[in-house]
Scaffold this motif. Structure first.
Motif, mmCIF file in Angstrom:
data_model
loop_
_atom_site.group_PDB
_atom_site.id
_atom_site.type_symbol
_atom_site.label_atom_id
_atom_site.label_comp_id
_atom_site.label_asym_id
_atom_site.label_seq_id
_atom_site.Cartn_x
_atom_site.Cartn_y
_atom_site.Cartn_z
ATOM 1 N N ASP A 59 -39.792 167.240 76.179
ATOM 2 C CA ASP A 59 -40.586 168.291 75.554
ATOM 3 C C ASP A 59 -41.787 168.666 76.412
ATOM 4 N N ASP A 107 -32.834 151.759 72.886
ATOM 5 C CA ASP A 107 -33.308 153.140 72.916
ATOM 6 C C ASP A 107 -34.272 153.286 74.077
ATOM 7 N N PRO A 111 -35.580 156.348 75.715
ATOM 8 C CA PRO A 111 -35.576 157.804 75.744
ATOM 9 C C PRO A 111 -35.951 158.370 77.108
ATOM 10 N N PRO A 166 -31.438 159.927 74.845
ATOM 11 C CA PRO A 166 -32.194 159.492 73.671
ATOM 12 C C PRO A 166 -31.251 159.262 72.496
ATOM 13 N N LEU A 167 -31.458 158.187 71.792
ATOM 14 C CA LEU A 167 -30.602 157.894 70.642
ATOM 15 C C LEU A 167 -30.621 159.025 69.616
ATOM 16 N N ASP A 168 -31.761 159.704 69.537
ATOM 17 C CA ASP A 168 -31.846 160.792 68.561
ATOM 18 C C ASP A 168 -30.812 161.871 68.857
ATOM 19 N N ASP A 169 -30.658 162.189 70.149
ATOM 20 C CA ASP A 169 -29.638 163.160 70.537
ATOM 21 C C ASP A 169 -28.273 162.702 70.067
ATOM 22 N N ARG A 197 -27.516 160.565 67.726
ATOM 23 C CA ARG A 197 -27.395 160.589 66.270
ATOM 24 C C ARG A 197 -27.074 161.989 65.793
ATOM 25 N N ALA A 198 -27.789 162.963 66.364
ATOM 26 C CA ALA A 198 -27.541 164.339 65.953
ATOM 27 C C ALA A 198 -26.108 164.739 66.290
ATOM 28 N N GLU A 246 -23.679 162.794 64.143
ATOM 29 C CA GLU A 246 -23.948 163.067 62.735
ATOM 30 C C GLU A 246 -23.903 161.807 61.894
ATOM 31 N N ASP A 254 -26.573 158.261 60.829
ATOM 32 C CA ASP A 254 -27.882 157.646 60.977
ATOM 33 C C ASP A 254 -27.747 156.198 61.422
ATOM 34 N N ARG A 296 -28.526 152.140 65.358
ATOM 35 C CA ARG A 296 -29.829 151.510 65.206
ATOM 36 C C ARG A 296 -30.263 150.878 66.510
#
Lengths: 293, 293
Positions: B128, B200, B202, B207-210, B212-213, B216, B218, B221
DNA sequence: TCAGCTTACGCCGAGCGTAAATATG
DNA sequence: CATATTTACGCTCGGCGTAAGCTGA
């Protein structure tokens, strides 16, 4: 860069006249002139040509941002109001024409019937108008449709923070005259039809631009544009041989036209519900309704 | 809602103090107080609690918009400058850590060697930050990486108008200790690993968030977070059994760890080049280099 | 020539700082 | 009681309108 300067700049650029913008904004022509001068001096460059009034290249760049900035400011106000203000007695609900035809819309129509105390107004608008309206608080809920890869979100115009809380998606079908060679086929690759004559009916079918983006080609050429919002008219145009159209697979078609499901590429017609921050009561009411759908 | 009020609001909220914000912005504490009061009265609601200074719910909503608005204003300035200003003598180039490892980055390193007259500075930052920096003009070019469905664009933070002019993409691999049961497998579905222990990191892996998205779920971990930016360290953590990591398939791994390509879901590690408006000379030079790549 | 933008100029109020008042932990 | 925000108050200057000046079709 103060917001009132941007506002004036946008008004001048869109009206093409300092005096017209002044009238719009309730300033004198002189004030408008001073606003533009201030912006230009703060950025160190001319933004508009005079006689005729038109954006310079630098002005064009600024214009591209200015609208988005002002919209986002509206969205911020609306978002704060949603937290603070009274829950509205009436819900204004905007949809794109095709989105309104789905079970989601029907569920919301139920909402209107089951809760007569709560007035619900429907309004039909173009996709970006719906998104803008929801962001700025003009609408409480919006329903938009478009074409995307399965489970991908729609690409909405950059409008700030919008939440998507429910979607429906289904396959696509190409609608062709009943006597068209492909009318009998069970499935169809879009690639086979890149050279066909298409009808671009952005208000009522999947916009060709969406398709082009999804297929990654420029070769989908529109033989005819239809700006209206009536699906039947579109289908009659297809029946009369003016071109093909892409619609959600569930559309019911009259005699004279046939629909052929699109097998590849994998694309879906997708409907998304847009909203700002909802209070928990509204959110759970909606969730419930959409589950039943 | 004038921009200087928003700026003050953001400064107060982020520093948690009126007086600190005043010092930051070169105002008196009194002026800051008046700014906040003006905002609050214009929106008709309290935005901050005092003692301690913290955003109210309404303030949180505003805060979410305010940063984006101010950033977009910076982006507008930068965009206008790019049209008007002299082409920079030095190019500042920001990348996320993994993106820098690709052939695209190597091509740009060539640029630096083949055109010694043009100074090129590399800088490594979070995704970002790269996007923000490019939008606001702090960087001329940015390279970001992330996980997406094949041929989908990366989801970047809402930062205004950013152009993507070149990408590279390749498959993903899960990196596991050499003695891990799946180490020998040829392909792998991520779904089989949702309950695994993940690292994780990042800054250095996907990134784990990517993930997860994309998956789909949660349920991915993180057993361990690694904030550093060194891939080797991450690989050693994996070798030592602290968890698994997802990396681009091309990463070369030392003895002790094995990589298993991810077969499903279909995801790719994608690298995008971000820039504002480029003049045609710069654009064609880049295009040329990236083609050779 | 004159419609439409710019500039000159004076006035008013927004917004700043100083300093006194007030509130809270 | 100390620290931090609010309020009071005066002053300055930014920004508006009026009106005169300018300029290109």
């Amino acid at each position: 860069m103060e917001t009132h300067l941007l506002r004036t700049f946008v008004a001048v650029a869109s009206s093409g006249s300092f005096s017209a913008a002044a009238a719009d904004l309730d300033y004198t022509q002189s004030a408008v002139s001073q606003h533009i001068a201030a912006l230009e001096s703060s950025l160190g460059t001319a933004l508009l040509t005079r006689r005729p009034v038109a954006p310079t290249p630098a002005g064009e760049r600024l214009l591209e941002h200015a609208g988005a900035i002002l919209l986002r400011i509206e969205a911020a106000r609306a978002d704060v109001r949603r937290v603070v203000g009274e829950p509205p007695g009436e819900i204004v609900f905007a949809t794109t024409p095709l989105a309104a035809a789905t079970r989601v819309a029907r569920a919301l129509t139920q909402l209107r019937q089951t809760r007569p105390g709560l007035a619900v107004t429907f309004e039909v608008a173009r996709r970006d108008e719906v998104a803008r309206g929801v962001a700025s608080g003009a609408y409480h809920l919006g329903l938009v449709d478009g074409i995307a890869a399965p489970s991908d979100p729609l690409r909405l115009p950059d409008v700030g923070l919008l939440r998507t809380s429910a979607v429906a998606q289904e396959g696509l079908a190409v609608v062709v005259p009943a006597d068209h060679p492909i009318a009998g086929r069970k499935r169809l690759g879009l690639a086979a039809l890149v050279d066909a004559r298409w009808i671009d009916a952005p208000a009522v079918s999947a916009p060709l631009d969406d398709l082009r983006a999804a297929v990654e080609t420029d070769s989908l050429r529109a033989a005819l544009g239809y700006a209206g919002a009536d699906v039947r008219t579109l289908l009659e145009l297809v029946a009369a041989g003016h071109g093909l159209a892409v619609l959600p697979a569930s559309v019911s078609v009259p005699a004279g036209v046939a629909k052929v499901p699109v097998g590849s590429p994998r694309l879906v017609h997708r409907v998304e519900l847009l909203h700002g921050q909802l209070d928990s009561a509204a959110a759970s009411a909606l969730a419930e309704l959409l589950d039943e759908g």
